[in-house]
Design a protein around this motif. Structure first.
Motif, PDB file in Angstrom:
ATOM      1  N   GLY A  65      20.176  30.886  24.662  1.00 32.65           N
ATOM      2  CA  GLY A  65      20.888  31.844  24.722  1.00 32.65           C
ATOM      3  C   GLY A  65      21.611  31.854  26.174  1.00 32.65           C
ATOM      4  N   ILE A  66      22.086  30.832  26.500  1.00 29.73           N
ATOM      5  CA  ILE A  66      23.031  30.646  27.842  1.00 29.73           C
ATOM      6  C   ILE A  66      24.496  30.325  27.179  1.00 29.73           C
ATOM      7  CG2 ILE A  66      23.586  29.749  29.940  1.00 29.73           C
ATOM      8  CD1 ILE A  66      20.089  29.288  30.404  1.00 29.73           C
ATOM      9  N   ARG A  67      25.396  31.065  27.613  1.00 34.97           N
ATOM     10  CA  ARG A  67      26.745  30.610  27.250  1.00 34.97           C
ATOM     11  C   ARG A  67      27.379  29.970  28.641  1.00 34.97           C
ATOM     12  NH1 ARG A  67      31.437  34.999  26.465  1.00 34.97           N
ATOM     13  NH2 ARG A  67      33.001  33.695  26.050  1.00 34.97           N
ATOM     14  N   VAL A  68      28.051  28.836  28.176  1.00 35.60           N
ATOM     15  CA  VAL A  68      28.777  28.114  28.849  1.00 35.60           C
ATOM     16  C   VAL A  68      30.345  28.901  29.120  1.00 35.60           C
ATOM     17  CG1 VAL A  68      30.006  26.090  29.597  1.00 35.60           C
ATOM     18  CG2 VAL A  68      27.579  26.022  28.821  1.00 35.60           C
ATOM     19  N   LEU A  69      30.424  29.521  30.183  1.00 29.61           N
ATOM     20  CA  LEU A  69      31.928  30.281  30.175  1.00 29.61           C
ATOM     21  C   LEU A  69      33.049  29.134  30.584  1.00 29.61           C
ATOM     22  CD1 LEU A  69      31.078  33.543  32.477  1.00 29.61           C
ATOM     23  CD2 LEU A  69      31.312  33.156  29.652  1.00 29.61           C
ATOM     24  N   ASP A  70      32.810  28.442  31.307  1.00 28.55           N
ATOM     25  CA  ASP A  70      33.919  27.267  31.616  1.00 28.55           C
ATOM     26  C   ASP A  70      33.202  25.929  32.356  1.00 28.55           C
ATOM     27  OD1 ASP A  70      36.395  26.111  32.086  1.00 28.55           O
ATOM     28  OD2 ASP A  70      37.061  28.110  33.107  1.00 28.55           O
ATOM     29  N   HIS A  71      34.088  25.143  32.284  1.00 29.49           N
ATOM     30  CA  HIS A  71      33.758  23.819  33.204  1.00 29.49           C
ATOM     31  C   HIS A  71      35.116  23.621  33.652  1.00 29.49           C
ATOM     32  CE1 HIS A  71      32.199  19.573  33.212  1.00 29.49           C
ATOM     33  NE2 HIS A  71      32.605  19.878  34.278  1.00 29.49           N
ATOM     34  N   ILE A  72      35.120  23.655  35.013  1.00 26.00           N
ATOM     35  CA  ILE A  72      36.206  23.489  36.041  1.00 26.00           C
ATOM     36  C   ILE A  72      36.096  22.183  36.731  1.00 26.00           C
ATOM     37  CG2 ILE A  72      37.306  24.537  37.891  1.00 26.00           C
ATOM     38  CD1 ILE A  72      36.298  27.212  36.929  1.00 26.00           C
ATOM     39  N   ILE A  73      37.006  21.328  36.981  1.00 29.22           N
ATOM     40  CA  ILE A  73      36.970  20.087  37.490  1.00 29.22           C
ATOM     41  C   ILE A  73      38.230  20.412  38.712  1.00 29.22           C
ATOM     42  CG2 ILE A  73      37.510  17.613  37.351  1.00 29.22           C
ATOM     43  CD1 ILE A  73      36.738  17.868  34.227  1.00 29.22           C
ATOM     44  N   ILE A  74      37.552  20.087  39.603  1.00 30.00           N
ATOM     45  CA  ILE A  74      38.440  20.051  40.980  1.00 30.00           C
ATOM     46  C   ILE A  74      39.000  18.789  41.389  1.00 30.00           C
ATOM     47  CG2 ILE A  74      38.650  20.890  43.310  1.00 30.00           C
ATOM     48  CD1 ILE A  74      37.837  23.112  41.472  1.00 30.00           C
ATOM     49  N   GLY A  75      40.320  18.740  41.358  1.00 30.48           N
ATOM     50  CA  GLY A  75      41.207  17.489  41.824  1.00 30.48           C
ATOM     51  C   GLY A  75      41.798  17.707  43.036  1.00 30.48           C
ATOM     52  N   LYS A  76      42.716  16.771  43.518  1.00 28.74           N
ATOM     53  CA  LYS A  76      43.516  17.169  44.651  1.00 28.74           C
ATOM     54  C   LYS A  76      44.828  17.925  44.500  1.00 28.74           C
ATOM     55  CE  LYS A  76      45.995  14.341  48.324  1.00 28.74           C
ATOM     56  NZ  LYS A  76      45.918  13.205  49.002  1.00 28.74           N
ATOM     57  N   GLU A  77      44.471  19.173  44.910  1.00 28.78           N
ATOM     58  CA  GLU A  77      45.644  20.179  44.938  1.00 28.78           C
ATOM     59  C   GLU A  77      45.782  20.634  43.511  1.00 28.78           C
ATOM     60  OE1 GLU A  77      49.147  19.120  46.990  1.00 28.78           O
ATOM     61  OE2 GLU A  77      47.969  18.226  48.614  1.00 28.78           O
ATOM     62  N   ARG A  78      44.880  20.435  42.484  1.00 30.00           N
ATOM     63  CA  ARG A  78      45.016  21.221  41.229  1.00 30.00           C
ATOM     64  C   ARG A  78      43.573  21.014  40.504  1.00 30.00           C
ATOM     65  NH1 ARG A  78      46.912  17.202  36.897  1.00 30.00           N
ATOM     66  NH2 ARG A  78      46.642  15.008  38.116  1.00 30.00           N
ATOM     67  N   TYR A  79      43.367  21.670  39.479  1.00 27.95           N
ATOM     68  CA  TYR A  79      42.176  21.786  38.711  1.00 27.95           C
ATOM     69  C   TYR A  79      42.372  21.675  37.232  1.00 27.95           C
ATOM     70  CZ  TYR A  79      43.202  26.353  37.385  1.00 27.95           C
ATOM     71  OH  TYR A  79      43.725  27.707  36.766  1.00 27.95           O
ATOM     72  N   TRP A  80      41.386  21.725  36.672  1.00 25.62           N
ATOM     73  CA  TRP A  80      41.338  21.578  35.227  1.00 25.62           C
ATOM     74  C   TRP A  80      40.461  22.541  34.700  1.00 25.62           C
ATOM     75  CZ3 TRP A  80      38.285  20.820  30.702  1.00 25.62           C
ATOM     76  CH2 TRP A  80      39.039  20.548  29.698  1.00 25.62           C
ATOM     77  N   SER A  81      40.621  23.587  33.841  1.00 22.41           N
ATOM     78  CA  SER A  81      39.525  24.214  33.140  1.00 22.41           C
ATOM     79  C   SER A  81      39.329  24.249  31.734  1.00 22.41           C
ATOM     80  CB  SER A  81      40.132  25.713  33.501  1.00 22.41           C
ATOM     81  OG  SER A  81      39.411  26.800  32.466  1.00 22.41           O
ATOM     82  N   TRP A  82      38.290  23.984  31.208  1.00 23.07           N
ATOM     83  CA  TRP A  82      37.940  23.733  29.917  1.00 23.07           C
ATOM     84  C   TRP A  82      38.301  25.062  29.133  1.00 23.07           C
ATOM     85  CZ3 TRP A  82      35.369  19.744  27.309  1.00 23.07           C
ATOM     86  CH2 TRP A  82      34.948  20.073  25.840  1.00 23.07           C
ATOM     87  N   ARG A  83      38.037  26.090  29.460  1.00 23.73           N
ATOM     88  CA  ARG A  83      38.464  27.505  28.838  1.00 23.73           C
ATOM     89  C   ARG A  83      39.978  27.416  28.657  1.00 23.73           C
ATOM     90  NH1 ARG A  83      36.011  33.302  29.887  1.00 23.73           N
ATOM     91  NH2 ARG A  83      37.211  34.507  28.519  1.00 23.73           N
ATOM     92  N   GLU A  84      40.672  27.105  29.822  1.00 23.99           N
ATOM     93  CA  GLU A  84      42.213  27.334  29.835  1.00 23.99           C
ATOM     94  C   GLU A  84      42.824  26.263  28.781  1.00 23.99           C
ATOM     95  OE1 GLU A  84      43.885  27.111  33.560  1.00 23.99           O
ATOM     96  OE2 GLU A  84      42.603  29.045  34.185  1.00 23.99           O
ATOM     97  N   ASN A  85      42.240  25.019  28.544  1.00 25.07           N
ATOM     98  CA  ASN A  85      42.777  23.924  27.878  1.00 25.07           C
ATOM     99  C   ASN A  85      41.945  23.604  26.556  1.00 25.07           C
ATOM    100  OD1 ASN A  85      44.632  22.584  29.903  1.00 25.07           O
ATOM    101  ND2 ASN A  85      42.864  23.064  30.970  1.00 25.07           N
ATOM    102  N   SER A  86      41.025  24.561  26.038  1.00 27.72           N
ATOM    103  CA  SER A  86      40.373  24.459  24.775  1.00 27.72           C
ATOM    104  C   SER A  86      40.979  25.373  23.770  1.00 27.72           C
ATOM    105  CB  SER A  86      38.880  24.837  24.790  1.00 27.72           C
ATOM    106  OG  SER A  86      38.409  23.619  25.745  1.00 27.72           O
TER     107      SER A  86
END
Length: 96
Positions: free
Chosen positions: A75-96
């Protein structure tokens, strides 16, 4: 992890693992345990790639999928997985 209540209010944060330049251990049980203890309804996973490229590794993708499935069971929803890089990031939610 960032732990959230049902109305997206922040319940707390927890550092699960500190890795080295190449790897970090992130067992789904260790990630969900503090969320369960804090009665979190949702979590956001956040980690960095010290090398600078935030593109998710195969392990990142696998662990995220495991956590989404395990979270559904407890009963726990994973809203996002964010990976931080150098001067940018990647978001599971934005890329799925």
């Amino acid at each position: 992890i960032l732990m959230l209540g049902s109305k997206n209010h922040i319940l707390g944060e927890k550092i699960i693992s500190i890795g080295n330049a190449d790897t970090a251990i992130a067992d789904p049980k260790e990630i969900l345990n503090p969320a369960i203890k804090n009665s979190a309804a949702k979590i956001i996973l956040i980690h960095n790639h010290p090398i600078g490229d935030p593109t998710p590794s195969d392990e990142d993708k696998s662990v995220t999928k495991q956590l989404i499935s395990a979270g559904e069971v407890v009963g726990i929803r994973v809203l996002d997985h964010i990976i931080i890089g150098k001067e940018r990031y990647w978001s599971w939610r934005e890329n799925s």
